[in-house]
Design a protein around this motif. Structure first.
Motif, PDB file in Angstrom:
ATOM      1  N   ALA A 154       0.829  -1.246   0.050  1.00 44.15           N
ATOM      2  CA  ALA A 154      -0.179   0.147   0.085  1.00 44.15           C
ATOM      3  C   ALA A 154       1.037   1.137   0.034  1.00 44.15           C
ATOM      4  CB  ALA A 154      -0.828  -0.040   1.162  1.00 44.15           C
ATOM      5  N   HIS A 155       2.109   1.227   0.501  1.00 46.13           N
ATOM      6  CA  HIS A 155       2.981   2.406   0.560  1.00 46.13           C
ATOM      7  C   HIS A 155       3.570   2.458  -0.620  1.00 46.13           C
ATOM      8  CE1 HIS A 155       2.778   2.244   5.117  1.00 46.13           C
ATOM      9  NE2 HIS A 155       1.856   3.052   4.675  1.00 46.13           N
ATOM     10  N   GLY A 156       3.414   1.444  -1.664  1.00 45.59           N
ATOM     11  CA  GLY A 156       3.975   1.557  -3.118  1.00 45.59           C
ATOM     12  C   GLY A 156       5.369   0.849  -3.261  1.00 45.59           C
ATOM     13  N   ASN A 157       5.749  -0.214  -2.341  1.00 38.09           N
ATOM     14  CA  ASN A 157       6.984  -1.124  -2.290  1.00 38.09           C
ATOM     15  C   ASN A 157       6.530  -2.122  -3.326  1.00 38.09           C
ATOM     16  OD1 ASN A 157       8.718  -3.371  -1.513  1.00 38.09           O
ATOM     17  ND2 ASN A 157       9.769  -1.675  -0.788  1.00 38.09           N
ATOM     18  N   ALA A 158       7.576  -2.092  -4.571  1.00 40.07           N
ATOM     19  CA  ALA A 158       7.192  -3.015  -5.704  1.00 40.07           C
ATOM     20  C   ALA A 158       7.470  -4.440  -5.257  1.00 40.07           C
ATOM     21  CB  ALA A 158       7.979  -2.813  -6.922  1.00 40.07           C
ATOM     22  N   ALA A 159       8.484  -4.636  -4.324  1.00 44.90           N
ATOM     23  CA  ALA A 159       8.710  -6.061  -4.056  1.00 44.90           C
ATOM     24  C   ALA A 159       7.628  -6.410  -2.995  1.00 44.90           C
ATOM     25  CB  ALA A 159      10.135  -6.116  -3.358  1.00 44.90           C
ATOM     26  N   ALA A 160       7.063  -5.568  -2.328  1.00 44.77           N
ATOM     27  CA  ALA A 160       6.128  -6.188  -1.287  1.00 44.77           C
ATOM     28  C   ALA A 160       4.996  -6.494  -2.255  1.00 44.77           C
ATOM     29  CB  ALA A 160       5.726  -5.180  -0.518  1.00 44.77           C
ATOM     30  N   GLN A 161       4.551  -5.745  -3.222  1.00 41.30           N
ATOM     31  CA  GLN A 161       3.405  -5.893  -4.063  1.00 41.30           C
ATOM     32  C   GLN A 161       3.435  -7.147  -4.770  1.00 41.30           C
ATOM     33  OE1 GLN A 161       3.715  -2.356  -6.456  1.00 41.30           O
ATOM     34  NE2 GLN A 161       2.685  -1.040  -5.210  1.00 41.30           N
ATOM     35  N   SER A 162       4.702  -7.549  -5.372  1.00 42.05           N
ATOM     36  CA  SER A 162       4.960  -8.847  -5.946  1.00 42.05           C
ATOM     37  C   SER A 162       4.824 -10.126  -4.848  1.00 42.05           C
ATOM     38  CB  SER A 162       6.474  -8.991  -6.541  1.00 42.05           C
ATOM     39  OG  SER A 162       6.546  -8.074  -7.286  1.00 42.05           O
ATOM     40  N   SER A 163       5.398  -9.740  -3.688  1.00 41.48           N
ATOM     41  CA  SER A 163       5.350 -10.882  -2.592  1.00 41.48           C
ATOM     42  C   SER A 163       3.792 -11.106  -2.167  1.00 41.48           C
ATOM     43  CB  SER A 163       6.131 -10.451  -1.381  1.00 41.48           C
ATOM     44  OG  SER A 163       7.385 -10.629  -1.713  1.00 41.48           O
ATOM     45  N   LEU A 164       2.987  -9.905  -2.119  1.00 43.19           N
ATOM     46  CA  LEU A 164       1.675 -10.030  -1.670  1.00 43.19           C
ATOM     47  C   LEU A 164       1.002 -10.624  -2.773  1.00 43.19           C
ATOM     48  CD1 LEU A 164      -0.679  -9.233   0.131  1.00 43.19           C
ATOM     49  CD2 LEU A 164      -0.784  -7.115  -1.010  1.00 43.19           C
ATOM     50  N   ALA A 165       1.367 -10.440  -4.036  1.00 42.43           N
ATOM     51  CA  ALA A 165       0.416 -11.235  -5.187  1.00 42.43           C
ATOM     52  C   ALA A 165       0.666 -12.577  -5.326  1.00 42.43           C
ATOM     53  CB  ALA A 165       0.979 -10.581  -6.576  1.00 42.43           C
ATOM     54  N   TRP A 166       2.047 -12.912  -4.816  1.00 40.79           N
ATOM     55  CA  TRP A 166       2.314 -14.344  -5.006  1.00 40.79           C
ATOM     56  C   TRP A 166       1.584 -15.056  -3.916  1.00 40.79           C
ATOM     57  CZ3 TRP A 166       4.818 -17.798  -1.864  1.00 40.79           C
ATOM     58  CH2 TRP A 166       5.066 -19.245  -2.493  1.00 40.79           C
ATOM     59  N   HIS A 167       1.554 -14.590  -2.645  1.00 39.47           N
ATOM     60  CA  HIS A 167       0.767 -15.311  -1.746  1.00 39.47           C
ATOM     61  C   HIS A 167      -0.794 -15.316  -1.970  1.00 39.47           C
ATOM     62  CE1 HIS A 167       4.618 -14.682   0.675  1.00 39.47           C
ATOM     63  NE2 HIS A 167       4.344 -15.439   1.636  1.00 39.47           N
ATOM     64  N   LEU A 168      -1.225 -14.190  -2.564  1.00 33.27           N
ATOM     65  CA  LEU A 168      -2.722 -14.287  -2.841  1.00 33.27           C
ATOM     66  C   LEU A 168      -2.846 -15.199  -3.971  1.00 33.27           C
ATOM     67  CD1 LEU A 168      -3.483 -10.620  -2.881  1.00 33.27           C
ATOM     68  CD2 LEU A 168      -4.150 -12.207  -1.210  1.00 33.27           C
ATOM     69  N   PHE A 169      -2.006 -15.440  -4.983  1.00 33.32           N
ATOM     70  CA  PHE A 169      -2.033 -16.594  -5.899  1.00 33.32           C
ATOM     71  C   PHE A 169      -2.124 -17.880  -5.537  1.00 33.32           C
ATOM     72  CE2 PHE A 169      -0.743 -13.445  -9.509  1.00 33.32           C
ATOM     73  CZ  PHE A 169      -1.929 -13.496 -10.092  1.00 33.32           C
ATOM     74  N   THR A 170      -1.149 -17.915  -4.405  1.00 30.99           N
ATOM     75  CA  THR A 170      -0.750 -19.594  -3.861  1.00 30.99           C
ATOM     76  C   THR A 170      -1.612 -19.850  -2.532  1.00 30.99           C
ATOM     77  OG1 THR A 170       1.004 -18.687  -2.485  1.00 30.99           O
ATOM     78  CG2 THR A 170       1.447 -19.278  -4.743  1.00 30.99           C
ATOM     79  N   GLY A 171      -2.284 -18.946  -2.202  1.00 33.10           N
ATOM     80  CA  GLY A 171      -2.961 -18.999  -0.857  1.00 33.10           C
ATOM     81  C   GLY A 171      -2.114 -19.024   0.288  1.00 33.10           C
ATOM     82  N   LEU A 172      -0.821 -18.668   0.347  1.00 38.39           N
ATOM     83  CA  LEU A 172      -0.194 -19.124   1.444  1.00 38.39           C
ATOM     84  C   LEU A 172      -0.375 -17.727   2.297  1.00 38.39           C
ATOM     85  CD1 LEU A 172       3.413 -20.247   0.201  1.00 38.39           C
ATOM     86  CD2 LEU A 172       1.706 -21.434   1.675  1.00 38.39           C
ATOM     87  N   GLY A 173      -0.664 -17.839   3.546  1.00 36.30           N
ATOM     88  CA  GLY A 173      -1.025 -16.810   4.556  1.00 36.30           C
ATOM     89  C   GLY A 173      -2.415 -16.816   4.835  1.00 36.30           C
ATOM     90  N   GLY A 174      -3.353 -17.906   4.178  1.00 33.86           N
ATOM     91  CA  GLY A 174      -4.507 -18.064   4.457  1.00 33.86           C
ATOM     92  C   GLY A 174      -5.695 -17.506   3.546  1.00 33.86           C
ATOM     93  N   GLN A 175      -5.436 -16.761   2.632  1.00 32.52           N
ATOM     94  CA  GLN A 175      -6.080 -16.068   1.682  1.00 32.52           C
ATOM     95  C   GLN A 175      -5.791 -16.373   0.357  1.00 32.52           C
ATOM     96  OE1 GLN A 175      -6.194 -11.870   2.397  1.00 32.52           O
ATOM     97  NE2 GLN A 175      -7.932 -11.555   0.469  1.00 32.52           N
ATOM     98  N   ARG A 176      -6.609 -16.881  -0.593  1.00 29.47           N
ATOM     99  CA  ARG A 176      -6.150 -16.940  -2.230  1.00 29.47           C
ATOM    100  C   ARG A 176      -7.313 -15.958  -2.738  1.00 29.47           C
ATOM    101  NH1 ARG A 176      -5.230 -22.505  -5.320  1.00 29.47           N
ATOM    102  NH2 ARG A 176      -5.296 -21.519  -7.557  1.00 29.47           N
ATOM    103  N   ASP A 177      -6.782 -15.248  -3.524  1.00 26.63           N
ATOM    104  CA  ASP A 177      -7.692 -14.343  -4.454  1.00 26.63           C
ATOM    105  C   ASP A 177      -6.946 -13.808  -5.583  1.00 26.63           C
ATOM    106  OD1 ASP A 177      -9.079 -11.768  -5.419  1.00 26.63           O
ATOM    107  OD2 ASP A 177      -9.816 -11.423  -3.448  1.00 26.63           O
TER     108      ASP A 177
END
Length: 977
Positions: free
Chosen positions: A711-734
């Motif tokens: 949310a603060h614009g960090n591209a690496a975090a955006q990628s990591s968040l996208a990967w976790h949402l794709f895989t469902g790691l962390g409890g949420q898949r979207d």
């Protein structure tokens, strides 16, 4: 100070006496002394002391009696009081006998003296017979005897007190023209002894006394006119006329009161020289208040050259004779070391004595001595008690300081509301510092609702009352627009007033304004002038700033002066000055760079808690190769600086620059920075939770921090968040949200490009688009993404969405392997095994083919991999991809479990995953050739298992085949049900 939020150099300020040397300040001190002494000395008719009348004389002291025959022996021996004509060879008995003989011959004067001699025991034992003799003389009409008998009856000495008898005898004496008797009667009328108080009658008696030659009556008459009373209208001119009359006739009180009048200009023109003369005359007669005021003339150097020693001696004498004002001032003089050696302990003792005797200002000074530990131990409870007593007596300084004590909780319970009430009382008396403290309360919302506009009004009130720090505060508020519309010019005007009054912080502030040219025309010369003022007052901050200004110049004289100022700041152990010194040596200014000496200066500054020095040491020891072997110092100084709040040091601790820092501590500092909203460290903390570095592995916590960083614009975090949402790691898949974050990340992140390409390949979060997918994957691979290169290799190998091209696939596998992809390395190894092209295999590829069936992780895997702190993450990532039915990831997972790379070693589970990989490879025509090579590896692995392990491997294989069902490969290389 700057244009941002208002900064306050102090919270609340205690009031202190400021001893100044200007002529105006000296006059102020003298005027204050006169006013303090006038409060008691000029009060109408002070009450009797020790039960004795102020009017009249002591009946047991032999008076000067006007003799009808001044040549008589009794008159020459006693009538003149000083005994100038007494024979040194005569005994008291002989002297008494002379007066007894004259008294027997009928001399009333001799009988009066003889009665006193007998009563006082001169030439014999004291006897009440003396009173009888006096009474006989009084009855025979001797006025002095009548007055003395009246006083004895009034005071109850030698005879029982009898007010009526006293008034009768005093009245007879006064009627016979005895002025002292009339003065004594006046005191009785004034104080209401034996009769109701009658000020008008008292005044008439005092005037009568003065008319009949008693100058002390003039003093009392003048006091009554000065104060005014029922039946006696106030008449300052009439009062001074009486003082003049009494002073010229030698009365010490009148001389003192006339001196006060001349000093204050009461009904006479001010004339400090004449005032001094009359006070000196009174002091010569041992008038204690005159001595106290005369002492101030010498102390302040008014009308006479300043002479602190003489001033102290006079003040001490007055104090010892009971002057409350002098007792308190002796405390001041000891506290200041004026006219006497400084001694805070003795000062405290004098303050205590004057306070116990009722001097309100002494109570304040005693409270301050207890509060600040001057002259003895700190006693906050005693300080608060005396401070409250002085405040209740109306001392504005005490009212302010009691407010400070209440606000700080010094010796009293914290109570900001009551503190405000005392500040208001002090401010109502015109105390500027109290107005300033009210401004602070209003600005911070302490003890009252926050109100910047009210804070501004209080600051303005304090400034208008001459409080320099209030002027600075007012100027800063105007300059920054706090509580009032910004008016930089007006703000600077007030700041300059404070600076011109000598306030050091104001001098520094004004200097900064002119040097920076912020809101005012830049004027380096004027800025330097104000810095010099503050530096010359010993302010190390200004000295350091001035040094920096001068050292930037090329002229040797400026540089030399700059070093001199810097040395002065260093001599005061001002931490930032050490940092500047260190920087001079580090940069070689004035000579060759000297890193060792620079480090010494920085170390000294750091030991004085200078944050800049601590930061420099942190970054030097942590990142400079010259100090690579001093990890303990890096850890110490980075920890010290970080704990003090230095963000650079925190960053060094959080990023791993400090090699000796435990992982848990690194995670803590990541949390500190992340909690402050730093996106880079929010992302880093997410990685720590992902990898389990210093914190327990927690994918949900990782997602939380990735989301904040994203949310603060960090591209690496955006990628990591996208990967976790794709895989469902962390409890949420979207998939939809994952695609949005991948899109935002793709602007600058290879990982984001990769995820975006995979989204288009698989149609997750977006419609399938193989062309778009290949475009994004190519950009990602060119940007260094091993995963993107591996995805492209899979696409060309299987022909999903494009024409199958094994040559291009091999090229992409090699590129992916070169970029670090283990899956690509496995693909190349299996391909070479199928083609029996052993020379094409490197150590990395051979590692995955298990050439040594007995090898364990520690000796089979490359050293670099075994020491990689991401081994657990790599194993977890491969397992996640294996569960998505990626065959080479399943193969990788099997080998990791067999060897124990990043996971607990489980050879049976490793064999099961290898068999599951074979099934996945056979399910797709493009990979069928790899299945045989994978089987060969599995056979070698299985041979290393015991019978029990083989049986367990069979059970696990059946489970994997059931839980990871047959799949079909999409165009993306992702596997779906």
């Amino acid at each position: 100070m700057d244009d941002g939020p208002l900064r306050w150099s102090v919270m609340v300020v205690s009031a202190e006496f400021v001893r100044k040397t200007s002529a105006a300040a000296r006059w102020t001190m003298l005027a204050a002394a006169a006013a303090a002494l006038a409060t008691t000395a000029m009060a109408a008719v002070p009450p009797p002391q020790d039960g004795r009348l102020r009017g009249g004389s002591d009946p047991q002291r032999l008076p000067t009696i006007p003799y009808s025959d001044p040549a008589s022996p009794c008159a020459t021996q006693w009538g003149f009081g000083d005994g100038a004509f007494r024979s040194p060879l005569s005994t008291p008995e002989q002297l008494r006998a002379v007066c007894a003989s004259e008294a027997a011959r009928g001399s009333l004067e001799a009988r009066t003296i003889y009665g006193q001699l007998v009563m006082a025991g001169v030439g014999g034992a004291p006897s009440r017979t003396g009173f009888a003799i006096l009474r006989e003389a009084a009855a025979d009409g001797q006025p002095i005897a009548q007055r003395l008998v009246g006083q004895l009856y009034s005071e109850g000495r030698r005879v029982p007190a009898d007010v009526n008898a006293a008034r009768m005898w005093l009245g007879r004496a006064a009627g016979a023209g005895d002025g002292a008797a009339a003065d004594a009667l006046g005191v009785l009328d004034y104080t209401g002894v034996g009769v109701p108080k009658d000020p008008a009658s008292a005044y008439r008696q005092f005037a009568r006394a003065a008319t009949h030659g008693d100058p002390h009556g003039a003093a009392n008459a003048g006091r009554m006119l000065l104060a005014g009373a029922p039946g006696v209208p106030r008449d300052v001119q009439g009062a001074v006329a009486w003082f003049i009359d009494g002073a010229t006739h030698g009365d010490a009180d009148c001389q003192f009161l006339l001196g006060l009048s001349l000093l204050q200009g009461a009904a006479v023109a001010k004339d400090e020289k004449k005032a001094f003369g009359w006070l000196a005359a009174a002091a010569r007669q041992d008038q204690r208040e005159a001595k106290a005021l005369l002492a101030e003339f010498y102390l302040q150097g008014i009308a006479v050259p300043a002479n602190p020693q003489t001033g102290f001696a006079l003040m001490l004498d007055a104090a010892r004779k009971g002057s409350l004002y002098a007792q308190r001032r002796v405390g001041d003089l000891y506290a200041q070391g004026t006219g006497v050696a400084r001694d805070a302990s003795v000062a405290r003792s004098w303050y205590r004595g004057a306070a116990l005797n009722g001097d309100a200002l002494a109570r304040y000074e005693l409270a301050v001595s207890y509060w600040q530990g001057k002259g003895g131990p700190v006693d906050l409870e005693g300080a608060s008690g005396w401070m409250r007593s002085a405040a209740e007596a109306g001392i504005a300084l005490a009212q302010n300081d009691l407010g400070v004590m209440l606000q700080r909780g010094d010796g009293v319970k914290l109570d900001a509301v009551e503190a405000r009430q005392w500040y208001e009382r002090a401010s109502a008396q015109g105390l500027g510092v109290a107005s300033r403290n009210l401004a602070f309360l209003a600005y911070t919302g302490t003890g009252m609702p926050r109100d910047d506009a009210q804070a501004y009004r209080y600051a303005k009130l304090g400034a208008e009352r001459g409080d320099a720090r209030s002027a600075l505060l007012l100027g800063t508020m105007l300059y920054s627009g706090t509580g009032v519309a910004a008016q930089k010019a007006a703000g600077l005007t007030w700041e300059r007033k404070a600076a011109d009054a000598g306030d050091i912080e104001a001098e520094r502030t004004v200097a900064q304004r002119y040097l920076e040219g912020n809101g005012v025309a830049r004027n380096e010369a004027l800025g330097e002038t104000y810095l010099k003022r503050a530096a010359s007052q010993g302010d190390p901050q200004a000295q350091t700033a001035l040094a920096l200004l001068l050292l930037k110049r090329s002229a040797r004289t400026d540089q030399s002066a700059g070093k001199d100022w810097l040395t002065k700041a260093v001599n005061q152990q001002f931490g930032p000055a050490y940092a500047v010194m260190g920087n001079l040596y580090a940069n070689g200014e004035g000579g060759l760079p000297d890193a060792a000496t620079a480090i010494q200066w920085f170390t000294r500054g750091a030991q004085l808690k200078d944050k800049v020095s601590q930061r420099v040491l942190c970054l030097s020891y942590a990142g400079d190769p010259r100090y690579a072997n001093e990890a303990d110092k890096a850890l110490y100084w980075c920890s010290t600086a970080a704990t003090a709040g230095d963000t650079f040091a925190m960053a060094a601790m959080a990023s791993g620059t400090v090699s000796a820092l435990p992982a848990a501590s690194r995670a803590y500092w990541q949390w500190r920075l992340a909690s402050a909203g730093d996106a880079a460290y929010e992302r880093m903390l997410g990685d720590s939770y992902d990898f389990g570095r210093g914190v327990p592995a927690d994918e949900s916590a990782a997602v939380y921090w990735f989301r904040r960083a994203a949310a603060h614009g960090n591209a690496a975090a955006q990628s990591s968040l996208a990967w976790h949402l794709f895989t469902g790691l962390g409890g949420q898949r979207d998939d939809d949200e994952a695609f949005r974050w991948a899109t935002r990340a793709s602007a600058s992140s290879a990982d984001g490009m990769t995820l975006l390409g995979e989204s288009y390949l698989s149609g997750r979060g977006v419609a399938k688009d193989p062309a778009a997918a290949r475009g994004w994957l190519s950009k990602a691979a060119d940007a260094g993404s091993a995963i993107a290169a591996d995805d492209l290799a899979n696409v060309y190998q299987t022909g999903d969405g494009i024409r199958r091209d094994e040559g291009l696939a091999a090229q992409w596998y090699r590129k992916a392997a070169a970029l670090g992809s283990d899956e690509a390395a496995i693909a190349l190894a299996l391909k070479a095994s199928v083609e029996q092209d052993a020379p094409a295999l490197g150590p990395r590829e051979r590692h995955w083919l298990a050439p040594d069936m007995t090898a364990v992780a520690s000796d089979a895997a490359p050293a670099a991999r075994n020491n990689d702190d991401q081994a657990e993450w790599l194993a977890l990532s491969s397992l996640n991809r294996a569960l998505m039915a990626r065959p080479f990831a399943q193969f990788e997972t099997g080998m990791r479990f067999w060897r124990g790379e990043g996971v607990t070693r489980d050879k049976a589970l490793g064999d099961a995953w290898l068999r599951r990989a074979q099934a996945s490879l056979r399910a797709r025509p493009g990979w069928k050739d790899y299945a045989a090579a994978a089987q060969a590896v599995e056979v070698r692995v299985r041979a290393s298992l015991t019978e029990a392990e083989q049986a367990r491997a069979d059970l696990l294989t059946a489970h994997l085949l059931a839980s990871v069902p047959d799949v079909t490969m999409t165009d993306s290389g992702h596997w779906e049900r």
